[in-house]
Design an enzyme around this catalytic site. Structure first.
Site, short mmCIF file in Angstrom:
data_model
loop_
_atom_site.label_atom_id
_atom_site.label_comp_id
_atom_site.label_asym_id
_atom_site.label_seq_id
_atom_site.Cartn_x
_atom_site.Cartn_y
_atom_site.Cartn_z
N ASP A 512 -8.25 -0.36 6.72
CA ASP A 512 -9.57 -1.73 6.40
C ASP A 512 -10.60 -2.04 7.00
O ASP A 512 -10.64 -1.70 8.16
CB ASP A 512 -8.04 -2.72 6.64
CG ASP A 512 -8.41 -3.62 5.67
OD1 ASP A 512 -9.31 -4.12 4.54
OD2 ASP A 512 -7.51 -4.75 5.47
N ASP A 582 -7.72 -6.83 -3.98
CA ASP A 582 -6.54 -7.93 -3.76
C ASP A 582 -5.62 -8.61 -4.47
O ASP A 582 -4.61 -9.39 -3.86
CB ASP A 582 -7.12 -8.88 -2.29
CG ASP A 582 -6.82 -8.11 -0.73
OD1 ASP A 582 -6.72 -7.00 -0.54
OD2 ASP A 582 -7.00 -8.69 0.18
#
Ligand code: DGJ
Length: 773
Positions: A512, A582
């Protein structure tokens, strides 16, 4: 059923004669390389890619010494340029493949239209330096120590080896050399270009702008420019706009790819909506740092597309003997619209760029509890979820953020990559063993490039973050960016990750990256070298990923950046999948996934089924609708399984089993966007066709029934018209009149009639060739 193509096509790679210098490659070495390339090309024959009249013609790179014309031909594409009378490399043609026998006249530099328009600007050059009166975007710009900033490049020599052409240019006076590299892909005609500038003078110089390539298109007034723009949780919006004279600058100044705009473009010529019919030139940069793509149309309507490192705040000093390599700019041509352009790119990504391109592994079904449990991960909780995930057919279990350091929220712990002893008192091994006993492999979330101020790492090394000394350090999500350009930071991060992978049986890293750069200072570097951070950081990121993959060959990696903020053709060469957003709302996802598919393959796209109502919009949808939305990519489950009913488990189990039957087609097949998401229409339909055309999968979605109207007929594409396909409804329903089996021609011309009514409805169908087991 096997989808592996059995066709083997031998392609002919031409070794054309070289003139000028030979770039130092020995004859023996060249012969071995040629032999290797011939062998590889004969082994790698694959399925016919272009459904519409595809030719798998030979790949060739030819040079005509009389006209001084280069002709690159592969698949259905020809790319032609020449050396003009000013010794400039000038583009001539790029488009539908032309027979090698067609005569191409020598390149002739254009004249300027007035004293205000110097000829250098009217001539479409392959690679042009700033100097000699250039006003268009230069490919390269240099400042010399003596104050000179003028650079004029001319052809010096070239070399052709197999499907690779390199051309050396040199300044008219100084020993500054630029080597251009062209590598053409036999199956798609996509060309990979980059450039390397070398300082052979006896003084340091500074490169102030460095692009990989300029792609040129002929004068026309009906070009449309397509771009992918967005924001966090709203990535991949397709923008289509007419191209007008002037300059459109696409760039990221963020230190990484960014989600505001993706380093991809398409230029269409023809209809307003050219999914099937337009001529399309498309391209994308292989770079995960700050980047730029300038699209310029001049007063004569000629078009140039120039891309590489972002010129903003750029400077790269080269001492005598040093060189700088640009990123790679990939581009191709499709004559059957944006649909074909996407399929060519998808094929190239999966079969040429992806780290596992030679033996591409079908993506496993994954579980990740981030949306369900947040930072609240511990051994008992994760084990309970793992049992439930295994019961529905999940193959990979991933722990997300929260397992390390003092990471109980996003204020602390980043940088401290030791297992949190309260959450996992005996380390990760007991959980990993449990996951393995449930026949799943294990994945772990990391965010190596970041640090919280509240962390042991930052307390020990406050100087490791990007910063300007004495200035405030801006935080984003309470974290700062480690300066990966520093050799000690690179070594430290590699050590941490290597240790984790060596200690635990980890099959997958979710990597990430949750903020963009600010204050990009590198105080430890000499001031004149500090801006090298833009290049060195990304090179070290790629270096770590490459080194980890080599040391731990079984480990797969997902590129995530708070969603889709680091998706580009650079990172996809080192990671196995990407997280596009997301935003997991299944309706929003239809548009997000559609935009994503313009540039990137569904097989690279992770897509989770999460809880309803969804946290983004508060929208409620059925579990089947959520599944069908996610089944168009690489399927993941991100819901809280502790809240599921017995019915939910059964639905999930059935749909995951169905997905496993179709995933190879969805992930690797040819994608047809039959009805694209559009605010004015409630319908969305996609179709994926297996490479050997034995299987096709169709997903249809209805936002909301209106005025009692029936779902419009859906006409499939890419099937074999002359053989019969058996129909199987995986979910949802068709009108009663649908036959159980019919020819490919029937499904493509008579069409499918879905029986969808209500709000947020969906259906999935499978068509399989008769007689195939
Ligand atoms: C952002 C990612 O996109 C999410 O999926 C999740 O991994 C969080 N970071 C964790 O902090």
């Amino acid at each position: 059923m096997s989808f592996k193509s059995t066709t083997r096509t031998v392609k002919h790679l031409h070794l054309s004669k070289k003139i000028g210098g030979d770039h130092g490659m020995s004859r023996g070495w060249r012969t071995s390389l040629l032999f290797f390339l011939l062998l590889m090309s004969s082994l790698l024959g694959r399925h016919p890619l272009r459904a519409e009249g595809a030719s798998q013609a030979a790949t060739s790179i030819l040079y005509d010494a009389q006209t001084r014309v280069f002709r690159i031909s592969a698949a259905d594409v020809s790319y032609i340029f020449g050396i003009n009378e000013r010794q400039q490399l000038q583009s001539i043609y790029w488009g539908q493949r032309l027979p090698d026998s067609d005569p191409i006249a020598a390149a002739r530099a254009a004249g300027g239209s007035s004293s205000f328009d110097l000829p250098v600007n009217a001539t479409q050059q392959e690679y042009v330096a700033w100097g000699g009166g250039l006003y268009v975007t230069p490919d390269v710009k240099i400042s010399f120590a003596d104050g000179n900033r003028d650079l004029v490049l001319q052809y010096a020599s070239h070399q052709i080896v197999g499907n690779h052409l390199s051309i050396m240019l040199k300044d008219v006076q100084r020993a500054v050399f630029v080597t251009l590299s062209y590598t053409v892909d036999a199956e798609t005609g996509i060309i990979a270009r980059n450039a390397r500038v070398e300082n052979r003078t006896d003084a340091a110089l500074t490169v102030e702008e460095m692009n990989a390539a300029t792609w040129s298109l002929p004068a026309a007034t009906d070009y449309q420019l397509d771009q992918l723009t967005g924001k966090w949780a709203g990535e991949w919006n397709l923008q289509r706009q007419p191209l007008h004279p002037g300059k459109t600058m696409m760039e990221s100044r963020r230190g990484s790819t960014g989600d505001e705009i993706n380093p991809w473009f398409a230029l269409e010529r023809g209809a307003a909506q050219g999914e099937q019919s337009n001529d399309v030139w498309f391209g994308a940069l292989g770079w995960s740092g700050s980047w730029q793509i300038a699209v310029e149309q001049d007063y004569a309507h000629q078009v140039r597309i120039t891309g590489g490192y972002d010129a903003f705040d750029f400077a790269y000093r080269l001492a005598p003997g040093e060189s700088l390599q640009s990123p790679v700019f990939y581009a191709g041509f499709a004559q059957h619209g944006t649909g074909e352009a996407s399929r060519l790119l998808h094929h190239y990504e999966l079969h040429t760029l992806a780290p596992q391109h030679e033996h591409w592994r079908t993506r496993p079904v994954l579980y990740n509890s981030w949306e369900a449990t947040g930072f609240d991960v511990d051994q008992a909780g994760q084990e309970a979820l793992a049992e439930k995930a295994a019961s529905i057919g999940v193959e990979r279990f991933v722990i997300d953020d929260g397992w390390f350091g003092q990471r109980n929220n996003d204020h602390a712990g980043l940088g401290d990559w030791y297992v949190n002893p309260k959450k996992f008192p005996r380390g990760l091994k007991p959980l990993i063993d449990k996951v393995h006993s449930l026949h799943m492999d294990f994945g772990l979330w990391v965010e190596p490039e970041m640090v919280n101020a509240d962390s042991d790492l930052y307390r020990a090394h406050p100087d490791w973050v990007l910063n300007f000394p004495g200035r405030p350090r801006t935080e984003g999500r309470n974290q700062m960016v480690l300066n990966l350009a520093r050799p000690d930071v690179r070594a430290y991060l590699y050590g941490v990750l290597d240790h984790l992978l060596a200690t635990y049986d980890i099959a997958f890293l979710k990597w990430d990256y949750n903020r963009n750069w600010s204050e990009p200072g590198w105080p430890a570097a000499a001031p004149e070298d500090a801006k090298k951070v833009y290049v060195a950081y990304v090179q070290n990121l790629y270096g770590i990923l490459g080194q980890l993959r080599a040391a731990h060959p079984g480990v797969e990696v997902e590129s995530c950046s708070g969603g889709g903020a680091r998706v580009d053709l650079g990172i996809v060469q080192l990671t196995d999948e990407v997280w596009p957003s997301d935003n997991t709302d299944p309706f929003d996802r239809l548009a997000i996934q559609n935009g994503f598919s313009y540039a990137y393959a569904p097989g690279l796209m992770m897509a989770w089924v999460t809880d309803s109502p969804n946290w983004v919009n508060g929208r409620s949808t059925s579990l089947s609708y959520r599944f069908l939305s996610s089944m168009q990519g690489s399927l993941g489950i991100g819901a809280n399984l502790n809240h599921w009913s017995a019915d939910d488990f059964q639905t999930a189990k059935n749909l995951i089993a169905q997905y496993k039957q179709i995933r190879q087609t969805v992930q690797q097949g040819s994608l047809y966007r039959l009805i694209e998401p559009n605010a004015d229409s409630p319908y969305v339909v996609t179709e994926s066709v297996a490479p050997n055309r034995q299987q096709a999968v169709v997903f249809a979605f209805l936002h909301s029934s209106q005025q009692g109207l029936a779902y419009p007929p859906v006409y499939l594409r890419g099937l074999d018209p002359s053989v019969n396909y058996r129909l199987k409804v995986l979910d949802g329903s068709l009108n009663d009149s649908a036959p159980a089996s019919a020819s490919g021609a029937f499904w493509m011309h008579y069409g499918l009639h879905f029986n969808l009514r209500g709000d947020y409805q969906a259906a999935a169908l499978l068509l399989e060739k008769e007689g195939v087991q």
